[in-house]
Design a protein around this motif. Structure first.
Motif, mmCIF file in Angstrom:
data_model
loop_
_atom_site.group_PDB
_atom_site.id
_atom_site.type_symbol
_atom_site.label_atom_id
_atom_site.label_comp_id
_atom_site.label_asym_id
_atom_site.label_seq_id
_atom_site.Cartn_x
_atom_site.Cartn_y
_atom_site.Cartn_z
ATOM 1 N N TRP A 40 0.828 -1.212 0.000
ATOM 2 C CA TRP A 40 0.000 0.000 0.000
ATOM 3 C C TRP A 40 0.860 1.259 0.000
ATOM 4 C CZ3 TRP A 40 -4.578 -0.274 -1.772
ATOM 5 C CH2 TRP A 40 -5.327 -1.442 -1.590
ATOM 6 N N ASN A 41 1.956 1.249 0.723
ATOM 7 C CA ASN A 41 2.865 2.406 0.697
ATOM 8 C C ASN A 41 3.362 2.662 -0.726
ATOM 9 O OD1 ASN A 41 2.838 3.339 3.390
ATOM 10 N ND2 ASN A 41 4.203 1.672 3.999
ATOM 11 N N ALA A 42 3.737 1.591 -1.431
ATOM 12 C CA ALA A 42 4.212 1.724 -2.810
ATOM 13 C C ALA A 42 3.092 2.253 -3.713
ATOM 14 C CB ALA A 42 4.725 0.385 -3.327
ATOM 15 N N ARG A 43 1.868 1.750 -3.521
ATOM 16 C CA ARG A 43 0.751 2.204 -4.342
ATOM 17 C C ARG A 43 0.518 3.705 -4.161
ATOM 18 N NH1 ARG A 43 -5.027 -0.608 -4.594
ATOM 19 N NH2 ARG A 43 -3.804 -2.031 -5.836
ATOM 20 N N TRP A 44 0.541 4.174 -2.910
ATOM 21 C CA TRP A 44 0.269 5.600 -2.669
ATOM 22 C C TRP A 44 1.424 6.477 -3.144
ATOM 23 C CZ3 TRP A 44 -4.315 4.979 -3.111
ATOM 24 C CH2 TRP A 44 -5.096 4.157 -2.329
ATOM 25 N N GLN A 45 2.650 5.966 -3.108
ATOM 26 C CA GLN A 45 3.771 6.724 -3.679
ATOM 27 C C GLN A 45 3.578 6.887 -5.185
ATOM 28 O OE1 GLN A 45 7.165 4.473 -2.289
ATOM 29 N NE2 GLN A 45 7.718 6.101 -0.871
ATOM 30 N N GLU A 46 3.151 5.819 -5.861
ATOM 31 C CA GLU A 46 2.918 5.875 -7.307
ATOM 32 C C GLU A 46 1.789 6.841 -7.652
ATOM 33 O OE1 GLU A 46 2.011 1.885 -8.494
ATOM 34 O OE2 GLU A 46 4.011 1.146 -7.961
ATOM 35 N N ARG A 47 0.815 6.959 -6.776
ATOM 36 C CA ARG A 47 -0.369 7.778 -7.060
ATOM 37 C C ARG A 47 -0.336 9.138 -6.354
ATOM 38 N NH1 ARG A 47 -5.150 3.207 -6.789
ATOM 39 N NH2 ARG A 47 -4.240 1.852 -8.362
ATOM 40 N N ALA A 48 0.826 9.544 -5.918
ATOM 41 C CA ALA A 48 0.948 10.777 -5.135
ATOM 42 C C ALA A 48 0.443 12.010 -5.872
ATOM 43 C CB ALA A 48 2.402 10.982 -4.699
ATOM 44 N N GLN A 49 0.481 11.997 -7.185
ATOM 45 C CA GLN A 49 0.039 13.168 -7.953
ATOM 46 C C GLN A 49 -1.416 13.072 -8.398
ATOM 47 O OE1 GLN A 49 2.059 15.773 -7.912
ATOM 48 N NE2 GLN A 49 3.386 14.396 -6.745
ATOM 49 N N ASN A 50 -2.093 11.970 -8.039
ATOM 50 C CA ASN A 50 -3.502 11.826 -8.417
ATOM 51 C C ASN A 50 -4.353 12.898 -7.753
ATOM 52 O OD1 ASN A 50 -2.719 9.555 -9.793
ATOM 53 N ND2 ASN A 50 -4.070 8.151 -8.717
ATOM 54 N N PRO A 51 -5.416 13.328 -8.419
ATOM 55 C CA PRO A 51 -6.298 14.323 -7.801
ATOM 56 C C PRO A 51 -7.038 13.723 -6.598
ATOM 57 C CG PRO A 51 -7.203 13.554 -9.887
ATOM 58 C CD PRO A 51 -5.840 12.935 -9.751
ATOM 59 N N TRP A 52 -7.493 14.595 -5.728
ATOM 60 C CA TRP A 52 -8.189 14.194 -4.502
ATOM 61 C C TRP A 52 -9.689 14.157 -4.784
ATOM 62 C CZ3 TRP A 52 -5.190 12.884 -0.364
ATOM 63 C CH2 TRP A 52 -3.857 13.263 -0.426
ATOM 64 N N VAL A 53 -10.141 13.103 -5.429
ATOM 65 C CA VAL A 53 -11.543 12.984 -5.839
ATOM 66 C C VAL A 53 -12.247 11.992 -4.915
ATOM 67 C CG1 VAL A 53 -13.084 12.354 -7.732
ATOM 68 C CG2 VAL A 53 -10.889 13.460 -8.222
#
Length: 193
Positions: free
Chosen positions: A8-21
């Motif tokens: 999960w840490n790796a997933r959120w690092q990969e998606r760090a620039q995703n919008p907050w929807v």
């Protein structure tokens, strides 16, 4: 800590620039929710927690992934919202409190052994909003792990004795196969006998 934390840490690092929807279903059910204190269980990077903080809720967000919680805390601080984050492994069945939250959110995290703690965390008159994968409906494919997928009619049974404000299942396909189910259930003002 849970062995999934690294994933999960790796997933959120990969998606760090995703919008907050926020989840669209949360936006849909928002008019059914009382104001006050809110617990977001397995919040990930906190898209729903941030959305609710923007609406004046006193948010506590809990997750196993420190990276997701850090991103949430940083974004909340940037926007000027105060919220609490707690890093914990929900599989260890932590004490989430008793009767202190007006709203408990649980999106796409089904751990049946945690459900009694979620029910206890809600104050009388408060609500649980739970949405996740389901076997209900006639959609192709199967959700990834059957242990984390609801059976048809399971949510109303889990919240038997609570007032069901909204229950939907099998109406919408999941992007991972199968369908979705959700419930908004209000805890009785007096204990069920």
């Amino acid at each position: 800590m849970n062995e999934d934390a690294g994933k999960w840490n790796a997933r959120w690092q990969e998606r760090a620039q995703n919008p907050w929807v926020p989840d669209p279903w949360l936006v849909h059910v928002l008019p059914l929710l009382p104001a006050g204190r809110l617990l977001d269980v397995a919040c990930g990077r906190g898209r729903n927690a941030l959305f609710m903080a923007e609406r004046g809720y006193a948010v506590t967000a809990v997750d196993v992934a420190a990276e997701g919680l850090k991103q949430l805390a940083d974004e909340a601080r940037r926007r000027g919202y105060a919220l609490q984050t707690h890093h914990c492994d929900l599989e260890t069945l932590p004490d989430l409190g008793r009767g202190i939250f007006d709203v408990v959110l649980d999106f796409f995290f089904l751990q049946r052994s945690l459900l009694p703690a979620l029910r206890e965390a809600v104050r009388p008159g408060g609500v649980v909003v739970l949405r996740t994968f389901s076997h209900a409906g006639d959609f192709p494919g199967k959700a990834p792990n059957a242990d984390f997928v609801l059976e048809p009619g399971e949510l109303p049974r889990i919240f038997a004795g609570w007032e069901v404000l909204l229950h939907e299942e099998g109406l919408e396909p999941s992007s991972k196969g199968g369908s979705l189910a959700g419930i908004v259930a209000r805890k009785p003002q007096t204990p069920c006998v």
